[in-house]
Design an enzyme around this catalytic site. Structure first.
Site, PDB file in Angstrom:
ATOM      1  N   VAL A  34      32.910  84.468  25.183  1.00  0.00           N
ATOM      2  CA  VAL A  34      31.838  84.908  26.076  1.00  0.00           C
ATOM      3  C   VAL A  34      32.404  86.011  26.974  1.00  0.00           C
ATOM      4  CG1 VAL A  34      30.298  84.206  27.959  1.00  0.00           C
ATOM      5  CG2 VAL A  34      30.758  82.620  26.086  1.00  0.00           C
ATOM      6  N   GLY A  73      41.061  84.704  25.489  1.00  0.00           N
ATOM      7  CA  GLY A  73      41.201  83.586  26.416  1.00  0.00           C
ATOM      8  C   GLY A  73      39.909  83.149  27.079  1.00  0.00           C
ATOM      9  N   HIS A  74      38.790  83.787  26.754  1.00  0.00           N
ATOM     10  CA  HIS A  74      37.513  83.494  27.442  1.00  0.00           C
ATOM     11  C   HIS A  74      36.387  83.397  26.426  1.00  0.00           C
ATOM     12  CE1 HIS A  74      34.194  84.029  30.371  1.00  0.00           C
ATOM     13  NE2 HIS A  74      35.065  83.587  31.248  1.00  0.00           N
ATOM     14  N   PHE A  75      36.188  82.461  25.731  1.00  0.00           N
ATOM     15  CA  PHE A  75      36.905  81.205  25.605  1.00  0.00           C
ATOM     16  C   PHE A  75      37.291  81.035  24.142  1.00  0.00           C
ATOM     17  CE2 PHE A  75      33.886  80.676  29.112  1.00  0.00           C
ATOM     18  CZ  PHE A  75      34.732  80.285  30.125  1.00  0.00           C
ATOM     19  N   TYR A 106      39.600  90.359  26.194  1.00  0.00           N
ATOM     20  CA  TYR A 106      39.315  89.178  27.014  1.00  0.00           C
ATOM     21  C   TYR A 106      38.812  87.998  26.195  1.00  0.00           C
ATOM     22  CZ  TYR A 106      34.931  91.840  26.929  1.00  0.00           C
ATOM     23  OH  TYR A 106      33.853  92.582  26.539  1.00  0.00           O
TER      24      TYR A 106
END
Length: 150
Positions: free
Chosen positions: A53, A46-48, A43
């Site tokens: 995070v 894309g986050h971020f 994750y």
């Protein structure tokens, strides 16, 4: 409880298994578990980008998985393909600090009450001495194929 015992208790697998180790377990009362957050978590791409995070919903899911381990231990049951443990509600979720690569997330769960097949837990996720997230979680066990009564 090491990872080998955890995968016997939880149906989740990579990339959705969010409990690495149980460090304390007091039957019918509480559990403390660990999620080691690495830069390899899918994750983070894309986050971020540039400021990774851990998504808050995944912190809540990690708490729910730890709650499931506590509930199965309290019931003296091992989950099987005919029974699943579902997260059915979250109250009072608050996020107080970001969880980043390199953090060790401590998942502390206590049983608040059990009524009508619904388990209510108090959950606290922390990094070191800092609270990252707190929430009340509601869960229930259902047989596969059992109709939803809500």
């Amino acid at each position: 409880m090491d990872i080998h015992a955890i995968v016997k208790q939880l149906p989740h697998r990579y990339p959705f298994l969010l409990v690495d180790k149980v460090i304390e377990l007091e039957r019918n009362t509480r559990i403390k578990a660990i999620k080691n957050v690495t830069c390899n978590e899918p994750y983070f791409m894309g986050h971020f980008p540039g400021r990774p995070v851990m998504p808050g919903v995944l912190i809540l899911e990690a708490l729910a998985q730890a709650a499931g381990l506590l509930a199965f231990d309290a019931m003296g049951k091992v989950p099987d393909e005919n029974n699943l443990y579902y997260l059915v509600g979250i109250d009072g979720a608050r996020f107080k600090r970001p969880v980043e690569p390199g953090d060790q997330l401590i998942l502390a769960i206590t049983i608040d009450r059990v009524r009508g097949g619904i388990w209510k837990f108090k959950g606290l996720a922390s990094v070191g001495d800092e609270v990252a997230c707190e929430a009340e979680l509601m869960c229930t066990m259902r047989s596969v194929g059992e109709p939803d009564r809500s």
